[in-house]
Design a protein around this motif. Structure first.
Motif, PDB file in Angstrom:
ATOM      1  N   UNK A 271       8.674 -12.106  -5.939  1.00 37.07           N
ATOM      2  CA  UNK A 271       7.170 -12.767  -6.242  1.00 37.07           C
ATOM      3  C   UNK A 271       6.131 -11.821  -6.136  1.00 37.07           C
ATOM      4  N   UNK A 272       5.981 -10.788  -5.089  1.00 33.95           N
ATOM      5  CA  UNK A 272       4.740 -10.059  -5.047  1.00 33.95           C
ATOM      6  C   UNK A 272       5.078  -8.485  -4.952  1.00 33.95           C
ATOM      7  N   UNK A 273       4.590  -7.820  -5.561  1.00 30.34           N
ATOM      8  CA  UNK A 273       4.693  -6.284  -5.681  1.00 30.34           C
ATOM      9  C   UNK A 273       3.588  -5.570  -5.305  1.00 30.34           C
ATOM     10  N   UNK A 274       3.570  -4.931  -4.075  1.00 28.76           N
ATOM     11  CA  UNK A 274       2.602  -4.224  -3.734  1.00 28.76           C
ATOM     12  C   UNK A 274       1.140  -4.487  -3.849  1.00 28.76           C
ATOM     13  N   UNK A 275       0.819  -5.886  -3.338  1.00 29.59           N
ATOM     14  CA  UNK A 275      -0.371  -6.333  -3.740  1.00 29.59           C
ATOM     15  C   UNK A 275      -1.453  -5.931  -2.511  1.00 29.59           C
ATOM     16  N   UNK A 276      -2.549  -5.624  -3.117  1.00 34.25           N
ATOM     17  CA  UNK A 276      -3.594  -5.315  -2.133  1.00 34.25           C
ATOM     18  C   UNK A 276      -4.817  -6.296  -2.441  1.00 34.25           C
ATOM     19  N   UNK A 277      -5.227  -6.940  -1.556  1.00 29.95           N
ATOM     20  CA  UNK A 277      -6.460  -8.067  -1.706  1.00 29.95           C
ATOM     21  C   UNK A 277      -7.364  -7.982  -0.534  1.00 29.95           C
ATOM     22  N   UNK A 278      -8.532  -8.096  -0.747  1.00 27.99           N
ATOM     23  CA  UNK A 278      -9.423  -8.267   0.463  1.00 27.99           C
ATOM     24  C   UNK A 278     -10.352  -9.342  -0.113  1.00 27.99           C
ATOM     25  N   UNK A 279     -10.474 -10.526   0.822  1.00 27.96           N
ATOM     26  CA  UNK A 279     -11.002 -11.728   0.659  1.00 27.96           C
ATOM     27  C   UNK A 279     -12.334 -11.595   1.758  1.00 27.96           C
ATOM     28  N   UNK A 280     -13.563 -11.229   1.530  1.00 30.80           N
ATOM     29  CA  UNK A 280     -14.513 -11.303   2.299  1.00 30.80           C
ATOM     30  C   UNK A 280     -14.997 -12.465   3.033  1.00 30.80           C
ATOM     31  N   UNK A 281     -15.291 -12.404   4.296  1.00 24.16           N
ATOM     32  CA  UNK A 281     -15.857 -13.884   4.651  1.00 24.16           C
ATOM     33  C   UNK A 281     -17.099 -14.264   3.994  1.00 24.16           C
ATOM     34  N   UNK A 282     -17.119 -15.459   3.819  1.00 25.83           N
ATOM     35  CA  UNK A 282     -18.306 -16.389   3.190  1.00 25.83           C
ATOM     36  C   UNK A 282     -18.118 -16.417   1.579  1.00 25.83           C
ATOM     37  N   UNK A 283     -16.747 -16.136   1.141  1.00 29.56           N
ATOM     38  CA  UNK A 283     -16.483 -16.106  -0.293  1.00 29.56           C
ATOM     39  C   UNK A 283     -15.312 -16.961  -0.415  1.00 29.56           C
TER      40      UNK A 283
END
Lengths: 516, 348
Positions: A271-283
């Motif tokens: 399903x997912x391969x080495x995923x980097x993700x940042x979701x900042x507050x307020x977005x």
């Protein structure tokens, strides 16, 4: 030709239909539009025999029609594809296509003849599944196409589609529209109920708009209408509460010190391969991709349902995500699913009971004893704040319209004061007005500093509500669209090709060529 | 939607009316799910009393209450399980096994009160065993408890060698208290009332009670709201088992002996009592008071039949007919009520 004349229906003292006329020509696709509560669903139920009208006449091809029940309607040539999926999950595809109408050879079911009838219909819809596949293994979009196939194998004279594209992706919707155009040639009268107004304009010949149990605009050619005009007619005097278009903003650099929901090197096999993700507050960050691309897997990982084999999820407060749904929810994660009847609400319980479910019941934040009066009071505040249309918080949720039910789902999560909201197709099957109110709620929550991850089957929705959309392709992040790159068209293209747009128009064309 | 730049949202509807509070004792009573069984029970008592006034004597009524206690306590536990779409068919066997345990422990010289406590805990553990089977082998509760129904009953027969086992002597304070009465009301009956009241509070006003009903109403939504479904199921089965233990202990205190065949068929009576009381098999709703009243109704039927000198071999048939009658009546009332509600409700 299907005609309804002077149809009236009242429930108790409440008038749902106050003398409605509808004429659908054979060989035309006729849109039936209106806000939730305008009376569309009741009218559809009258047409298919699920509800007996208090007054009025139905005619099919000039002959008066009395429909005793839904099975009778099918026998008389009226087929319906309803918003609620009504398949038998334990049975296989073929058995689902001929419910109660199996072909027989003596006492036995003639599967060969049924298959010969079914295959072309499935092919026409582009439904590439085996006739022996159990329905429970099919994804939602294929199930919806199967519902449509079931209506078509009965060779109906009238086909009623009630919100048929709510679970379909754009390519499948396009396919459905092709089928409708072909049905037109076969002189079938099609009634098309949908909240996707652009779909409606794309495929329908005539439009009838209902408002408050009456016909506001009777049978006008679709070519004379625009989305804006339709919305005006649907809402009448009411002011259109439509979400403010996102102001075009430049690419925002994500500051890595800022609190955010982070996925760090997350891998989920298949399903997912080495995923980097940042979701900042307020977005508000959208997740897009074609089915199986991995965007939904991100929600599963962030909600604790799926444990990644590698990597980890870190919440905005810096703590790692606990295992399991309950762990995640206790840390302030909220999960709003588009499948509200299954995952969202308890239909047989009052609004207040539903609203207390996370905070007071699951998380025991009220202590050892639950005081219904206290939850009722807070529920009243949510009802006012979210504009849930109901006579009281004691109303059973099953009695509310889809949009109001989904607002109850939001209310139950807001009651738990979440910091991370995972929104999985949160406005599925909801009318324009309620959608707009929910979009405004996203903004409000974002201003309050919440992290919001939205997945949606409607790219226009993602483009309209998100600050940024992360596009997945084959388990990897293939593009992050924001600012001027964020529009439904680009989104669709990137989803399907997996090639991010670089700068300027020429690249978009290149991407298009790759796809072709 | 695209291209529509529009003004800020304005509330277009008047704000919803303030939440209504249901007030008034009378309305509260009328709204209770167990109203039907209450009326049926009182009605039946009066009808039998009209023919045989002796039936209305206080002692006679209290004797019925005493007899109804055991099934009544089991039915209270069953109501919790039905409310979360589960079923425990082993309660009758748990009842017999814990009664035997209590008798054997007291017989071996243990303080009867301690023996009683141990037996109740043992009942809880039997319930836990049921829950673990359901959870780890993924069995439906009806299948798992069908197996343990036979296992627990078999264990009772094996341990007792198929014969009665005497418990504490009748002059022991333990037996004295349990078989005694307060102002003519049997202690067993008082226990039933206390159990019903306490469990009603548990069901109506604690997170556990809400969780049970939420799971029964929509299991997936419960899970996705963070409700620990497995833990709640385990708690409910432990409760059901412990109540079986309580009923078993009361039997020993009242009768002074454990019969290995006691309580066979009680699981079905308990389910019947709960359903007669107004607990839905579809889950989501339950009434504990109704379940206890359902057991009392079954008791009234049993003794009433004796008054009308119905041949003993017709007893079971008559009981079945009464269950059917009570449940259909209740269902009819409920349908009418629902229709009235649907009529007043608005699809907004």
């Amino acid at each position: 030709m299907l005609e309804a004349q002077g149809i009236r229906k009242a429930y108790g003292g409440v008038v749902a239909l106050a003398g409605v006329d509808l004429t659908v020509r054979a060989g035309s696709v006729h849109a039936l539009l209106g806000e939730n509560g305008a009376g569309k669903s009741t009218l559809v139920k009258v047409l298919v025999g699920a509800v007996t009208p208090d007054a009025g006449v139905l005619r099919l091809g000039g002959k008066e029609l009395t429909v005793a029940n839904s099975a009778d309607a099918v026998d008389q040539g009226i087929a319906v594809v309803s918003q609620e999926l009504s398949l038998f999950p334990d049975l296989d595809v073929l058995s689902n296509l001929f419910p109660m109408r199996e072909y027989r050879r003596g006492p036995l079911v003639d599967r060969r003849r049924m298959a010969a009838k079914a295959r072309p219909v499935l092919d026409e819809l582009g439904l590439d599944i085996g006739l022996d596949d159990p329905v429970e293994d099919l994804p939602l979009d294929q199930r919806q196409l199967l519902e449509i196939a079931r209506a078509l194998v009965a060779d109906p004279a009238v086909l009623i589609l009630d919100e048929p594209t709510s679970a379909l992706h754009s390519r499948e919707t396009e396919r459905l529209h092709d089928v409708l155009r072909r049905l037109r040639k076969r002189d079938v009268a099609v009634v098309y109920v949908s909240h996707h107004l652009e779909d409606v304009l794309a495929v329908c010949d005539e439009v009838t708009i209902m408002r408050d149990g009456r016909v506001a605009v009777p049978s006008v050619p679709a070519s004379t209408l625009t989305v804006d005009r339709i919305v005006q007619h649907m809402l009448g005097d009411k002011v259109a509460a439509i979400v403010e278009e996102r102001t075009q903003q430049g690419e925002q650099v994500v500051d890595h010190g800022q609190p955010a929901l982070r996925l760090e090197n997350v891998t989920v096999p298949g399903a997912l391969e080495d995923v980097d993700l940042a979701v900042p507050c307020g977005r508000v960050v959208g997740l897009a991709g074609i089915a199986g691309a991995g965007h939904r897997a991100v929600l599963d990982v962030a909600s604790g349902v799926t444990r990644p084999t590698r990597g980890r999820v870190v919440l905005p407060d810096g703590s790692p995500l606990k295992a399991g749904l309950r762990g995640a929810i206790s840390q302030g994660v909220a999960i709003v699913s588009g499948d509200r009847k299954r995952f969202g609400v308890m239909l047989d319980k009052p609004i207040w009971d539903n609203i207390g479910q996370v905070s007071s019941v699951a998380m025991r934040r009220d202590g050892m004893f639950i005081r219904a009066s206290r939850i009722r009071e807070r529920a009243g505040e949510h009802v006012r704040r979210l504009g849930i249309k109901t006579p009281s918080v004691d109303q059973e949720v099953g009695m509310l319209s889809g949009g109001n039910q989904q607002k109850v789902v939001f209310a139950k999560w807001l009651e738990a004061k979440p910091t991370v909201l995972l929104l999985d197709d949160p406005t599925r099957g909801i009318d324009v007005g309620a959608k707009a109110e929910i979009y405004n709620l996203f903004r409000e929550l974002a201003d309050g500093g919440a992290v919001q991850l939205v997945s949606s089957s409607d790219p226009r929705e993602l483009a309209a509500v998100c600050d940024e959309v992360v596009v997945f392709h084959e388990g990897k992040v293939c593009a992050r669209l924001s600012g001027r790159h964020l529009d439904a068209h680009t989104l669709l293209e990137v989803m399907n090709t997996g090639i991010p747009p670089s700068d300027g128009e020429p690249d978009r064309e290149t991407a298009g060529r790759h796809a072709g | 939607m695209s291209g529509a730049t529009v003004s800020a949202p304005t509330p277009t509807e008047p704000s919803p009316t303030a939440p209504t509070q249901r007030n008034g004792f009378g309305r509260a009573l009328l709204a209770q799910e167990y109203l039907g069984v209450l009326i049926a029970t009182l009605g039946l008592v009066l009808v039998i009393g009209a023919f045989y006034p002796r039936f209305l004597q206080f002692d006679q009524l209290m004797a019925i209450l005493n007899q109804a206690t055991y099934v009544g306590i089991l039915a209270c536990g069953m109501a919790f399980l039905l409310a979360m779409r589960e079923l425990d068919l082993s309660v009758g066997s748990v009842y017999a096994l814990t009664a035997l345990a209590c008798a054997m422990l007291a017989d071996s010289g243990m303080n009867p009160w301690l023996a009683a406590l141990v037996s109740i805990v043992a009942g809880g553990l039997l319930g836990l065993f049921n829950a673990l089977l359901i959870q780890y082998f993924g069995l439906p509760s009806i299948v798992a408890t069908l197996a343990t129904l036979a296992m627990f009953r078999g264990l009772t027969l094996a341990l007792s060698d198929g014969t009665q086992v005497l418990g504490p002597p009748v002059d022991d304070p333990f037996s004295q208290v349990i078989s005694g009465d307060v102002l003519g009301v049997p202690v067993t009956g008082i226990v039933l009332v206390v159990v019903a009241v306490v469990l009603t509070v548990v069901l109506r006003a604690t997170p556990f009670g809400y969780r049970v009903r939420s799971i029964g109403s929509n299991p997936d939504a419960a899970l996705f709201s963070g409700i620990p479904v497995n833990r709640v199921r385990m708690q409910a089965f432990v409760l059901s088992g412990a109540l079986g233990g309580l009923a078993g202990v009361l039997t020993i205190g009242y009768l002074g002996a454990a019969d290995p065949n006691t309580g066979s068929g009680y699981e079905l009576l308990a389910i019947a009592a709960a359903v007669i009381g107004g607990t839905s098999l579809a889950g989501g709703k339950a009434t504990i008071v109704g379940a206890a009243l359902g057991a009392v109704l079954l008791g009234v039927v049993g003794s009433g039949l004796a008054y009308f000198s119905v041949p003993i071999n017709w007893n079971q048939f008559a009981t079945g007919a009464v269950i059917l009658g009570a449940v259909s009546l209740d269902s009819a009332v409920r349908r009418r009520r629902r229709r009235a509600r649907a009529g007043s409700g608005v699809h907004l």
